[in-house]
Design an enzyme around this catalytic site. Structure first.
Site, PDB file in Angstrom:
ATOM      1  N   ASP A 255      40.108  24.189  31.434  1.00  0.00           N
ATOM      2  CA  ASP A 255      40.234  25.262  32.417  1.00  0.00           C
ATOM      3  C   ASP A 255      38.898  25.982  32.580  1.00  0.00           C
ATOM      4  O   ASP A 255      38.565  26.884  31.819  1.00  0.00           O
ATOM      5  CB  ASP A 255      41.328  26.254  31.971  1.00  0.00           C
ATOM      6  CG  ASP A 255      41.553  27.355  32.996  1.00  0.00           C
ATOM      7  OD1 ASP A 255      41.008  27.247  34.121  1.00  0.00           O
ATOM      8  OD2 ASP A 255      42.283  28.318  32.671  1.00  0.00           O
TER       9      ASP A 255
ATOM     10  N   ARG B 281      50.341  28.668  36.192  1.00  0.00           N
ATOM     11  CA  ARG B 281      51.630  28.954  36.841  1.00  0.00           C
ATOM     12  C   ARG B 281      51.863  28.046  38.049  1.00  0.00           C
ATOM     13  O   ARG B 281      53.008  27.788  38.412  1.00  0.00           O
ATOM     14  CB  ARG B 281      51.689  30.443  37.225  1.00  0.00           C
ATOM     15  CG  ARG B 281      50.682  30.866  38.253  1.00  0.00           C
ATOM     16  CD  ARG B 281      50.483  32.377  38.277  1.00  0.00           C
ATOM     17  NE  ARG B 281      49.676  32.816  37.132  1.00  0.00           N
ATOM     18  CZ  ARG B 281      49.418  34.100  36.851  1.00  0.00           C
ATOM     19  NH1 ARG B 281      49.917  35.068  37.605  1.00  0.00           N
ATOM     20  NH2 ARG B 281      48.687  34.413  35.795  1.00  0.00           N
TER      21      ARG B 281
ATOM     22  N   LYS C  56      35.188  31.001  35.206  1.00  0.00           N
ATOM     23  CA  LYS C  56      35.174  31.847  34.019  1.00  0.00           C
ATOM     24  C   LYS C  56      33.731  32.050  33.549  1.00  0.00           C
ATOM     25  O   LYS C  56      32.886  31.178  33.779  1.00  0.00           O
ATOM     26  CB  LYS C  56      35.923  31.146  32.866  1.00  0.00           C
ATOM     27  CG  LYS C  56      37.428  31.089  33.005  1.00  0.00           C
ATOM     28  CD  LYS C  56      38.035  30.394  31.780  1.00  0.00           C
ATOM     29  CE  LYS C  56      39.535  30.205  31.910  1.00  0.00           C
ATOM     30  NZ  LYS C  56      40.292  31.464  31.875  1.00  0.00           N
TER      31      LYS C  56
HETATM   32  N1  BES Z   1      44.231  29.412  30.354  1.00  0.00           N
HETATM   33  C1  BES Z   1      44.058  30.754  30.762  1.00  0.00           C
HETATM   34  C2  BES Z   1      44.695  31.748  29.813  1.00  0.00           C
HETATM   35  C3  BES Z   1      44.054  31.907  28.470  1.00  0.00           C
HETATM   36  C4  BES Z   1      43.098  32.867  28.257  1.00  0.00           C
HETATM   37  C5  BES Z   1      44.477  31.141  27.402  1.00  0.00           C
HETATM   38  C6  BES Z   1      42.548  33.034  27.012  1.00  0.00           C
HETATM   39  C7  BES Z   1      43.919  31.299  26.142  1.00  0.00           C
HETATM   40  C8  BES Z   1      42.964  32.263  25.952  1.00  0.00           C
HETATM   41  C9  BES Z   1      44.694  30.955  32.143  1.00  0.00           C
HETATM   42  O1  BES Z   1      44.675  29.863  32.987  1.00  0.00           O
HETATM   43  C10 BES Z   1      43.923  32.026  32.813  1.00  0.00           C
HETATM   44  O2  BES Z   1      42.778  31.817  33.077  1.00  0.00           O
HETATM   45  N2  BES Z   1      44.574  33.153  33.062  1.00  0.00           N
HETATM   46  C11 BES Z   1      43.952  34.258  33.687  1.00  0.00           C
HETATM   47  C12 BES Z   1      44.909  34.786  34.716  1.00  0.00           C
HETATM   48  C13 BES Z   1      44.287  35.798  35.663  1.00  0.00           C
HETATM   49  C14 BES Z   1      43.253  35.142  36.536  1.00  0.00           C
HETATM   50  C15 BES Z   1      45.398  36.407  36.501  1.00  0.00           C
HETATM   51  C16 BES Z   1      43.664  35.297  32.616  1.00  0.00           C
HETATM   52  O3  BES Z   1      44.455  35.452  31.704  1.00  0.00           O
HETATM   53  O4  BES Z   1      42.604  35.914  32.687  1.00  0.00           O
HETATM   54 ZN    ZN Z   2      44.607  28.038  32.116  1.00  0.00          ZN
HETATM   55 MN    MN Z   3      42.898  29.733  34.111  1.00  0.00          MN
END
Ligand code: BES
Ligand code: ZN
Ligand code: MN
Length: 501
Positions: free
Chosen positions: A266, A347, A273
């Protein structure tokens, strides 16, 4: 690894092994077998422990030189914490601590089984002993050029119990094999686990395990209208897959559907990110790994419930073909989603997976996903968030997790927050207005795809990975969720029709 377990009723001082591991209760009360060590050193064990500042804290160990006074070549003490606080988890963690101390020997004998009081279920304790040894001694050495794999081959469990205890030791061994598969999958770098390779590894694992495996790709994903999987996957050279797994034992009277998030890496996509946020994002398939691992153990454990599982697998990458903020996707069940942040990708693929799960008309659904950083903020790195549409089903999953020794805690799905995921142009948007309560708005988003099937969502973003060795966890992928799922499926009861407990 893996190790074999042998149950013997030999006295602790005569049992033959490279190492004898005996428990001690905090602050210094000798557990079963410890008197044998005390005798072997001429009665000075308590003084020796004090001298060494050994307080028998959980997981603490202390080598004791026995100079040939025992059947075993060497001895080690393992702390269990206070006697009145002893749980099955303490036994599992103590076995893990012994396992870490025993990587240089071939055989270890332990009297740990008999440390548990009669109130604790003997089978659960024996299962915890084998899980602790297998999981605490885990190492991921695939890319180490100076790998020193553990030499441990044989664990001799000193105690009574006969066939029931032997069966429980074997159960723990089978479950641990599934957990270790999931850990290896998580620890594998993304370069070695494209969706194609990850799907293939599931097929190989499940051969001969009583599970039918179907892998969808390319035109099949389009034909099945899996718009979430295709949309998230469209930015990567490594094309997406969806793995469907079916375990259908003869005479099954209930069906559970599982869904696991399988984002092999990801990056965030175009909503990229920061570098630090990407370091551990090979872990983002931990939900899928747990589901696949659990599927591999069902036949050996004699699970009687039918289980259908879906693991969408994608790589979330930025590129000229990647999905853009503002794009709209159509999910399998016909709902449309405005993608305002391409990093809220989990999601989107789960929406397809959950839609497929509902079509199976299961009695209940569980999904596992490393879904939100917000859940890690709320519950920390060791506890998964549990969200549910059905209190009774939520309680059932929570109880299974507790028995399995995996920590989960309920979070709400407040209907009033649904307006935070309303879109101007589509049925839903994939992030919540304002950004607060991110674990909950993610849960509410998923809820839009489960219809009225009792459903539990486990956000495992924290516990899918361990930052340091701790109990049965070894730094890196944990395989979190496998033990909860197999415990849940082994004891499954249909949730009530009215959503109550
Ligand atoms: N895979 C990440 C969530 C995650 C973050 C898992 C840290 C393990 C450690 C997920 O896909 C993500 O990036 N979520 C975002 C959502 C936001 C953009 C609404 C997040 O949590 O920042
Ligand atoms: Zn993710
Ligand atoms: Mn993500």
């Amino acid at each position: 690894m893996p190790v074999t377990f042998t149950l013997v009723s030999t006295a602790a001082d005569r049992v033959e092994a490279d190492l004898l591991a005996v428990p001690v209760f905090a602050p210094g009360e000798l557990g079963p077998g410890a008197e044998a060590v005390d005798r072997a050193i001429g009665g000075g064990l308590v003084a020796f422990m004090e001298e060494a500042d050994f307080e028998a804290k959980p997981g603490q160990t202390l080598a004791v030189p026995t100079n040939g006074g025992l059947g075993a070549k060497a001895a080690v003490l393992v702390g269990l914490g206070p006697r009145d606080e002893l749980t099955v988890d303490s036994i599992r963690n103590a076995a893990a601590a012994i396992s870490r101390r025993a990587t240089k020997v071939k055989s270890v004998a332990t009297t740990l089984l008999d440390a548990a009081p009669a109130e604790l279920d003997k089978s659960a304790v024996a299962q915890a002993v084998s899980e602790g040894f297998e999981l605490g001694g885990y190492q991921y050495l695939e890319f180490k050029s100076d790998a020193k794999p553990s030499k441990l081959e044989r664990v001799i469990v000193v105690g009574r119990g006969g066939a029931r205890v032997n069966a429980a030791l074997e159960r723990g061994r089978v479950i641990s094999g599934a957990v270790i598969w999931a850990r290896n999958a998580v620890n594998t770098p993304a370069a070695q686990k494209s969706p194609e390779a990850f799907a293939k590894s599931a097929q190989i694992l499940l051969r001969g395990k009583g599970v039918k495996v179907e892998v969808l790709e390319g035109a099949e994903l389009k034909k099945e209208k899996l718009g979430g999987v295709l949309g998230v996957g469209q930015g990567s050279e490594n094309l997406p897959r969806l793995v469907k797994m079916t375990y259908a034992p003869a005479g099954a009277r209930a069906t559970v559907a599982l869904v696991g998030k399988g984002v092999v890496f990801d990056s965030g996509g175009l909503s990229i990110k920061p570098a630090s946020g990407m370091e551990t994002m090979k872990t983002d398939m931990g939900g899928a790994a747990a589901v696949i691992g659990a599927m591999s153990a069902l036949k050996d454990l004699g699970v009687k419930t039918k289980v259908v599982a879906f693991t969408p697998m994608v790589e979330n990458m930025p590129s000229g073909t990647a999905i853009r903020p503002g794009d709209v996707l159509k999910i399998r069940n016909g709902k449309t989603v405005e993608v305002l942040n391409t990093d809220a990708e989990g999601r989107l693929i789960l929406a397809d997976g959950l839609s497929l799960a509902v079509e199976e008309e299961p009695d209940a659904i569980v999904d596992l996903a490393t879904l939100t950083g917000a859940c890690v903020v709320a519950l920390g790195e060791k506890i998964a968030g549990l969200m549910t549409s059905h209190e009774g089903w939520g309680d059932q999953v929570h109880a299974a997790a507790d028995r399995a020794g995996e920590q989960v805690w309920p979070l709400p799905l407040p209907a009033a927050y649904n307006k935070l995921i309303e879109s101007e142009v589509a049925d839903l948007k994939n992030i919540g207005t304002g950004g607060y309560g991110g674990a909950l708005t993610a849960g509410l988003f998923l809820q839009a795809f489960v219809g009225d099937v009792p459903w539990v969502h486990l956000d495992i973003a924290g516990p899918a990975r361990a930052a340091a060795d701790d109990g049965v966890y070894v730094r890196g992928g944990t395989g979190f969720g496998v033990r909860t799922l197999v415990e849940l499926l082994s004891t499954f009861k249909k949730p009530s029709a009215n959503g109550s407990r």
